[in-house]
Design a protein around this motif. Structure first.
Motif, PDB file in Angstrom:
ATOM      1  N   GLN A  34     -30.738  11.055 -20.410  1.00 46.64           N
ATOM      2  CA  GLN A  34     -30.373  11.680 -21.225  1.00 46.64           C
ATOM      3  C   GLN A  34     -28.947  11.048 -21.323  1.00 46.64           C
ATOM      4  O   GLN A  34     -28.420  10.693 -20.447  1.00 46.64           O
ATOM      5  N   TYR A  35     -28.433  10.772 -22.488  1.00 47.63           N
ATOM      6  CA  TYR A  35     -27.336  10.159 -22.687  1.00 47.63           C
ATOM      7  C   TYR A  35     -26.163  11.052 -23.197  1.00 47.63           C
ATOM      8  O   TYR A  35     -26.240  11.553 -24.334  1.00 47.63           O
ATOM      9  N   VAL A  36     -25.040  10.957 -22.511  1.00 44.12           N
ATOM     10  CA  VAL A  36     -23.974  11.986 -22.814  1.00 44.12           C
ATOM     11  C   VAL A  36     -22.549  11.351 -23.019  1.00 44.12           C
ATOM     12  O   VAL A  36     -22.139  10.608 -22.314  1.00 44.12           O
ATOM     13  N   ARG A  37     -22.386  11.258 -24.382  1.00 40.94           N
ATOM     14  CA  ARG A  37     -20.839  10.494 -24.569  1.00 40.94           C
ATOM     15  C   ARG A  37     -19.611  11.525 -24.186  1.00 40.94           C
ATOM     16  O   ARG A  37     -19.650  12.611 -24.395  1.00 40.94           O
ATOM     17  N   VAL A  38     -18.953  10.841 -23.267  1.00 39.04           N
ATOM     18  CA  VAL A  38     -17.866  11.555 -22.643  1.00 39.04           C
ATOM     19  C   VAL A  38     -16.470  10.973 -23.350  1.00 39.04           C
ATOM     20  O   VAL A  38     -15.532  11.737 -22.924  1.00 39.04           O
ATOM     21  N   GLU A  39     -16.636   9.888 -23.872  1.00 39.96           N
ATOM     22  CA  GLU A  39     -15.256   9.268 -24.390  1.00 39.96           C
ATOM     23  C   GLU A  39     -15.896   8.527 -25.539  1.00 39.96           C
ATOM     24  O   GLU A  39     -16.983   8.107 -25.688  1.00 39.96           O
ATOM     25  N   PRO A  40     -14.845   7.877 -26.404  1.00 36.58           N
ATOM     26  CA  PRO A  40     -15.455   7.112 -27.386  1.00 36.58           C
ATOM     27  C   PRO A  40     -16.294   6.181 -27.159  1.00 36.58           C
ATOM     28  O   PRO A  40     -17.265   5.695 -27.939  1.00 36.58           O
ATOM     29  N   SER A  41     -16.161   5.140 -26.049  1.00 38.52           N
ATOM     30  CA  SER A  41     -16.703   4.039 -25.787  1.00 38.52           C
ATOM     31  C   SER A  41     -17.390   4.249 -24.201  1.00 38.52           C
ATOM     32  O   SER A  41     -17.523   3.213 -23.586  1.00 38.52           O
ATOM     33  N   LEU A  42     -17.733   5.591 -23.758  1.00 38.81           N
ATOM     34  CA  LEU A  42     -18.188   5.813 -22.557  1.00 38.81           C
ATOM     35  C   LEU A  42     -19.269   6.858 -22.670  1.00 38.81           C
ATOM     36  O   LEU A  42     -18.848   7.907 -23.122  1.00 38.81           O
ATOM     37  N   TRP A  43     -20.374   6.524 -22.024  1.00 38.28           N
ATOM     38  CA  TRP A  43     -21.488   7.529 -21.752  1.00 38.28           C
ATOM     39  C   TRP A  43     -21.845   7.784 -20.535  1.00 38.28           C
ATOM     40  O   TRP A  43     -21.587   6.763 -19.722  1.00 38.28           O
ATOM     41  N   VAL A  44     -22.435   8.971 -20.036  1.00 36.46           N
ATOM     42  CA  VAL A  44     -23.146   8.990 -18.754  1.00 36.46           C
ATOM     43  C   VAL A  44     -24.637   9.087 -19.210  1.00 36.46           C
ATOM     44  O   VAL A  44     -24.975   9.965 -19.850  1.00 36.46           O
ATOM     45  N   ALA A  45     -25.503   8.389 -18.229  1.00 39.36           N
ATOM     46  CA  ALA A  45     -27.016   8.453 -18.436  1.00 39.36           C
ATOM     47  C   ALA A  45     -27.312   9.294 -17.286  1.00 39.36           C
ATOM     48  O   ALA A  45     -27.285   8.922 -16.063  1.00 39.36           O
ATOM     49  N   ASN A  46     -27.741  10.422 -17.548  1.00 38.05           N
ATOM     50  CA  ASN A  46     -28.455  11.367 -16.544  1.00 38.05           C
ATOM     51  C   ASN A  46     -30.023  10.866 -16.434  1.00 38.05           C
ATOM     52  O   ASN A  46     -30.733  11.136 -17.395  1.00 38.05           O
TER      53      ASN A  46
END
Length: 162
Positions: free
Chosen positions: A69-81
Motif C-alpha cells: 500500500q502506498y501512502v503519500r505523506v508529503e508532495p514527493s514522499l510516500w510510505v510503502a506499507n
C-alpha cells in the motif's frame, strides 16, 4: 549498477534529492504499534490510518502477504506499507517460528520496484524484516538487490544511531 547505501540515521528522514519512498514491513493481522511503525506514526498519521483501513476492508481489497500500500505523506514522499510477516511474535515466546515471510517480502519488493520506477523515486528503509519480524539480513539483502538495485533503483538502508 548502483549498490545499497548503508548509513546511520533515521529512515523517516530520508536523505538525498528527488522523490522518495520509505519502505517497511507490516504484519498480516492489522497490528501496528511496535518497532519502526512507531517512528512512522510519530511523523505522520496517514500510514497507520491507511494500513488499518486497508486491513479492516480486506475482504474488498488486496490486503495480504506480499501486498503493498502506498501512502503519500508529503508532495514527493510516500510510505510503502509492505505486508511481509504472518502474525506477530508473542511476548515470552520461545518457539523457533518467526513471523517473517521472505516470499512475501520478495513479492512486495517486486511491486515496489514497479511503483518506484513509475515515480522516478529512490527507496529508503530500515533493515526490513529483521526487527520484530525475526528475519535475517543475509536473506533479505539479496531480495532487495534483485528486485530494486538490479533495476537501477537507488536504495538507502538506515541503521538507527542510538
Amino acid at each position: 549498477m548502483p549498490e545499497i547505501a548503508y548509513i546511520r540515521g533515521d529512515a523517516t528522514v530520508p536523505s538525498g534529492e528527488g522523490p522518495k519512498v520509505i519502505a517497511h514491513v507490516c504484519n498480516d493481522i492489522g497490528g501496528w504499534g511496535k518497532g519502526f511503525v512507531r517512528a512512522l506514526s510519530h511523523r505522520w498519521p496517514e500510514p497507520e490510518a491507511a494500513y488499518r483501513a486497508w486491513h479492516r476492508d480486506r475482504a474488498a481489497n488486496d490486503f495480504g502477504l506480499g501486498a503493498v500500500q502506498y501512502v503519500r505523506v508529503e508532495p514527493s514522499l510516500w510510505v510503502a506499507n509492505m505486508v511481509g510477516q504472518r502474525g506477530i511474535r508473542r511476548r515470552g515466546s520461545s518457539g523457533t517460528e518467526v513471523p517473517v515471510r521472505y516470499e512475501a517480502i520478495d513479492a512486495a519488493l517486486a511491486a515496489l520496484g514497479e511503483k518506484t520506477l513509475e515515480l522516478g523515486a529512490s527507496v529508503h528503509m530500515p533493515r526490513i524484516g529483521c526487527g520484530l519480524a525475526g528475519g535475517t539480513w543475509s536473506q533479505v539483502e539479496p531480495l532487495i538487490e534483485q528486485r530494486l538495485v538490479r533495476r537501477e533503483i537507488q536504495v538507502t538502508v538506515y541503521d538507527h544511531g542510538d
